[in-house]
Design a protein around this motif. Sequence first.
Motif, PDB file in Angstrom:
ATOM      1  N   SER A 168      86.236  14.445  62.534  1.00 40.38           N
ATOM      2  CA  SER A 168      87.310  15.006  61.714  1.00 40.38           C
ATOM      3  C   SER A 168      87.152  16.515  61.632  1.00 40.38           C
ATOM      4  O   SER A 168      86.046  17.020  61.475  1.00 40.38           O
ATOM      5  CB  SER A 168      87.228  14.365  60.328  1.00 40.38           C
ATOM      6  N   ILE A 169      88.267  17.225  61.786  1.00 43.62           N
ATOM      7  CA  ILE A 169      88.287  18.672  61.560  1.00 43.62           C
ATOM      8  C   ILE A 169      89.308  18.953  60.475  1.00 43.62           C
ATOM      9  O   ILE A 169      90.459  18.523  60.571  1.00 43.62           O
ATOM     10  CB  ILE A 169      88.706  19.465  62.824  1.00 43.62           C
ATOM     11  N   VAL A 170      88.880  19.630  59.435  1.00 45.37           N
ATOM     12  CA  VAL A 170      89.797  20.084  58.390  1.00 45.37           C
ATOM     13  C   VAL A 170      89.717  21.606  58.395  1.00 45.37           C
ATOM     14  O   VAL A 170      88.642  22.172  58.182  1.00 45.37           O
ATOM     15  CB  VAL A 170      89.402  19.538  57.003  1.00 45.37           C
ATOM     16  N   ILE A 171      90.840  22.266  58.676  1.00 41.48           N
ATOM     17  CA  ILE A 171      90.854  23.733  58.628  1.00 41.48           C
ATOM     18  C   ILE A 171      91.611  24.159  57.380  1.00 41.48           C
ATOM     19  O   ILE A 171      92.791  23.818  57.205  1.00 41.48           O
ATOM     20  CB  ILE A 171      91.472  24.348  59.901  1.00 41.48           C
ATOM     21  N   GLY A 172      90.899  24.838  56.517  1.00 44.07           N
ATOM     22  CA  GLY A 172      91.463  25.245  55.233  1.00 44.07           C
ATOM     23  C   GLY A 172      92.492  26.341  55.395  1.00 44.07           C
ATOM     24  O   GLY A 172      92.487  27.083  56.374  1.00 44.07           O
ATOM     25  N   GLY A 173      93.356  26.449  54.409  1.00 41.93           N
ATOM     26  CA  GLY A 173      94.359  27.496  54.403  1.00 41.93           C
ATOM     27  C   GLY A 173      93.883  28.685  53.593  1.00 41.93           C
ATOM     28  O   GLY A 173      92.686  28.956  53.497  1.00 41.93           O
ATOM     29  N   ALA A 174      94.822  29.350  52.996  1.00 42.38           N
ATOM     30  CA  ALA A 174      94.503  30.571  52.262  1.00 42.38           C
ATOM     31  C   ALA A 174      93.771  30.269  50.957  1.00 42.38           C
ATOM     32  O   ALA A 174      93.062  31.114  50.431  1.00 42.38           O
ATOM     33  CB  ALA A 174      95.785  31.337  51.971  1.00 42.38           C
ATOM     34  N   SER A 175      93.921  29.052  50.449  1.00 38.62           N
ATOM     35  CA  SER A 175      93.327  28.743  49.152  1.00 38.62           C
ATOM     36  C   SER A 175      91.889  28.271  49.316  1.00 38.62           C
ATOM     37  O   SER A 175      91.549  27.604  50.280  1.00 38.62           O
ATOM     38  CB  SER A 175      94.136  27.653  48.469  1.00 38.62           C
ATOM     39  N   ARG A 176      91.075  28.603  48.333  1.00 39.28           N
ATOM     40  CA  ARG A 176      89.681  28.178  48.394  1.00 39.28           C
ATOM     41  C   ARG A 176      89.516  26.694  48.065  1.00 39.28           C
ATOM     42  O   ARG A 176      88.460  26.139  48.207  1.00 39.28           O
ATOM     43  CB  ARG A 176      88.857  29.004  47.415  1.00 39.28           C
ATOM     44  N   THR A 177      90.576  26.054  47.569  1.00 39.63           N
ATOM     45  CA  THR A 177      90.448  24.645  47.197  1.00 39.63           C
ATOM     46  C   THR A 177      90.628  23.724  48.402  1.00 39.63           C
ATOM     47  O   THR A 177      90.572  22.524  48.276  1.00 39.63           O
ATOM     48  CB  THR A 177      91.512  24.259  46.147  1.00 39.63           C
ATOM     49  N   SER A 178      90.823  24.312  49.581  1.00 39.21           N
ATOM     50  CA  SER A 178      91.111  23.486  50.748  1.00 39.21           C
ATOM     51  C   SER A 178      89.968  22.560  51.120  1.00 39.21           C
ATOM     52  O   SER A 178      90.194  21.490  51.649  1.00 39.21           O
ATOM     53  CB  SER A 178      91.419  24.361  51.952  1.00 39.21           C
ATOM     54  N   THR A 232      96.667  23.330  54.772  1.00 38.02           N
ATOM     55  CA  THR A 232      95.464  22.784  55.406  1.00 38.02           C
ATOM     56  C   THR A 232      95.877  22.059  56.686  1.00 38.02           C
ATOM     57  O   THR A 232      96.993  21.549  56.780  1.00 38.02           O
ATOM     58  CB  THR A 232      94.790  21.767  54.459  1.00 38.02           C
ATOM     59  N   ARG A 233      94.988  22.052  57.673  1.00 36.13           N
ATOM     60  CA  ARG A 233      95.289  21.273  58.885  1.00 36.13           C
ATOM     61  C   ARG A 233      94.187  20.241  59.084  1.00 36.13           C
ATOM     62  O   ARG A 233      93.006  20.525  58.879  1.00 36.13           O
ATOM     63  CB  ARG A 233      95.404  22.200  60.100  1.00 36.13           C
ATOM     64  N   ILE A 234      94.602  19.039  59.459  1.00 38.20           N
ATOM     65  CA  ILE A 234      93.642  17.934  59.611  1.00 38.20           C
ATOM     66  C   ILE A 234      93.837  17.286  60.980  1.00 38.20           C
ATOM     67  O   ILE A 234      94.966  17.035  61.398  1.00 38.20           O
ATOM     68  CB  ILE A 234      93.858  16.839  58.532  1.00 38.20           C
ATOM     69  N   LEU A 235      92.733  17.033  61.656  1.00 35.51           N
ATOM     70  CA  LEU A 235      92.792  16.319  62.931  1.00 35.51           C
ATOM     71  C   LEU A 235      91.608  15.366  62.999  1.00 35.51           C
ATOM     72  O   LEU A 235      90.480  15.741  62.678  1.00 35.51           O
ATOM     73  CB  LEU A 235      92.722  17.322  64.091  1.00 35.51           C
ATOM     74  N   LYS A 236      91.882  14.128  63.431  1.00 29.04           N
ATOM     75  CA  LYS A 236      90.797  13.161  63.566  1.00 29.04           C
ATOM     76  C   LYS A 236      90.923  12.417  64.884  1.00 29.04           C
ATOM     77  O   LYS A 236      92.031  12.075  65.302  1.00 29.04           O
ATOM     78  CB  LYS A 236      90.853  12.137  62.425  1.00 29.04           C
ATOM     79  N   LYS A 237      89.783  12.177  65.492  1.00 29.80           N
ATOM     80  CA  LYS A 237      89.766  11.352  66.702  1.00 29.80           C
ATOM     81  C   LYS A 237      88.627  10.345  66.614  1.00 29.80           C
ATOM     82  O   LYS A 237      87.527  10.681  66.149  1.00 29.80           O
ATOM     83  CB  LYS A 237      89.610  12.207  67.961  1.00 29.80           C
ATOM     84  N   LEU A 238      88.938   9.152  67.065  1.00 25.20           N
ATOM     85  CA  LEU A 238      87.924   8.107  67.134  1.00 25.20           C
ATOM     86  C   LEU A 238      87.425   8.042  68.569  1.00 25.20           C
ATOM     87  O   LEU A 238      88.223   7.865  69.497  1.00 25.20           O
ATOM     88  CB  LEU A 238      88.542   6.768  66.719  1.00 25.20           C
ATOM     89  N   TYR A 239      86.120   8.208  68.748  1.00 24.33           N
ATOM     90  CA  TYR A 239      85.537   8.219  70.097  1.00 24.33           C
ATOM     91  C   TYR A 239      84.821   6.900  70.374  1.00 24.33           C
ATOM     92  O   TYR A 239      84.011   6.437  69.565  1.00 24.33           O
ATOM     93  CB  TYR A 239      84.572   9.397  70.247  1.00 24.33           C
ATOM     94  N   THR A 240      85.159   6.312  71.516  1.00 20.20           N
ATOM     95  CA  THR A 240      84.589   5.020  71.896  1.00 20.20           C
ATOM     96  C   THR A 240      83.740   5.197  73.152  1.00 20.20           C
ATOM     97  O   THR A 240      84.149   5.876  74.094  1.00 20.20           O
ATOM     98  CB  THR A 240      85.729   4.011  72.164  1.00 20.20           C
ATOM     99  N   HIS A 241      82.563   4.588  73.118  1.00 23.63           N
ATOM    100  CA  HIS A 241      81.598   4.680  74.214  1.00 23.63           C
ATOM    101  C   HIS A 241      81.434   3.284  74.813  1.00 23.63           C
ATOM    102  O   HIS A 241      81.568   2.288  74.096  1.00 23.63           O
ATOM    103  CB  HIS A 241      80.259   5.177  73.635  1.00 23.63           C
ATOM    104  N   PRO A 242      81.166   3.181  76.123  1.00 27.22           N
ATOM    105  CA  PRO A 242      81.026   1.846  76.726  1.00 27.22           C
ATOM    106  C   PRO A 242      79.917   1.012  76.078  1.00 27.22           C
ATOM    107  O   PRO A 242      79.999  -0.214  76.041  1.00 27.22           O
ATOM    108  CB  PRO A 242      80.694   2.130  78.192  1.00 27.22           C
TER     109      PRO A 242
END
Length: 257
Positions: A116-126, A98-108
Amino acid sequence: MDPRRLIAHLVLIGVLAAGVLALALTTRVEGTDRAGIVLELPDTVGLWKGDEIRYCQNPECREIFRLSQLEDRNTCPTCGGELSGGSLIEWGLLPGDTRILKKLYTHPVQSQVLVSIVIGGASRTSIHRPQICLVGDGREIVGTHALDIPLENRDELSVTLLDLLYRKLQPDGSWLANASYYAYWFISPDHETPSHYERMFWMAYDQIFHGQIHRWAYLSVSGQRRPGNDQYREQVQSFLAELYPRLERPPKNDGLP
Ligand SMILES: [Zn+2]
């Protein structure tokens, strides 16, 4: 229940039943490694400035950092442990591909937004049903909405928007309360849906009828809200209208349907 969703659920049951038979006869299921988006979040989204979140993987430490605080994106400045885009708890639930990426966005002016983006792998349990991970320990879902985001040059994006409430009893007998929201949807190379069950349907469908498992992406946007005030919905809409076009999909050039 929305009739469209009901039909999807019924079809899902049918497909899963057919799948039991088909899987017994199928010789090969191919993981395509195709995803509907790239695993990249932009540094800026309109006036929003993004900062990646990194989690220490040392169980004794578990500190959380923003990338801008770090000299080395892979090493914890507190304990020297390894840093990752996902927390130890998340990695305990998810397969290693699985691949995970998170960013916190700040506005004035507006409140912060965590993407958050989670990209699953070959398994359905991702990818789990989001509702399961969001409740417990004083947190509950107090509202569920379908939210549509008008986008330029394409159909509107539909997301599921959950109103969350965290309550904790203080030692003095008073309640500490915190209201937040959590919006999510799922993307594969061919499908996009705000429903976990529709995602399961398409996964089963592609596996059974095309012999393929695509990499599904699970996207979420979360932040604070004021109880009784719906203004956060407009914020989610305007933020996603800016973010979505930046999540560039790879072109479909491999001849697959
Ligand atoms: Zn550490």
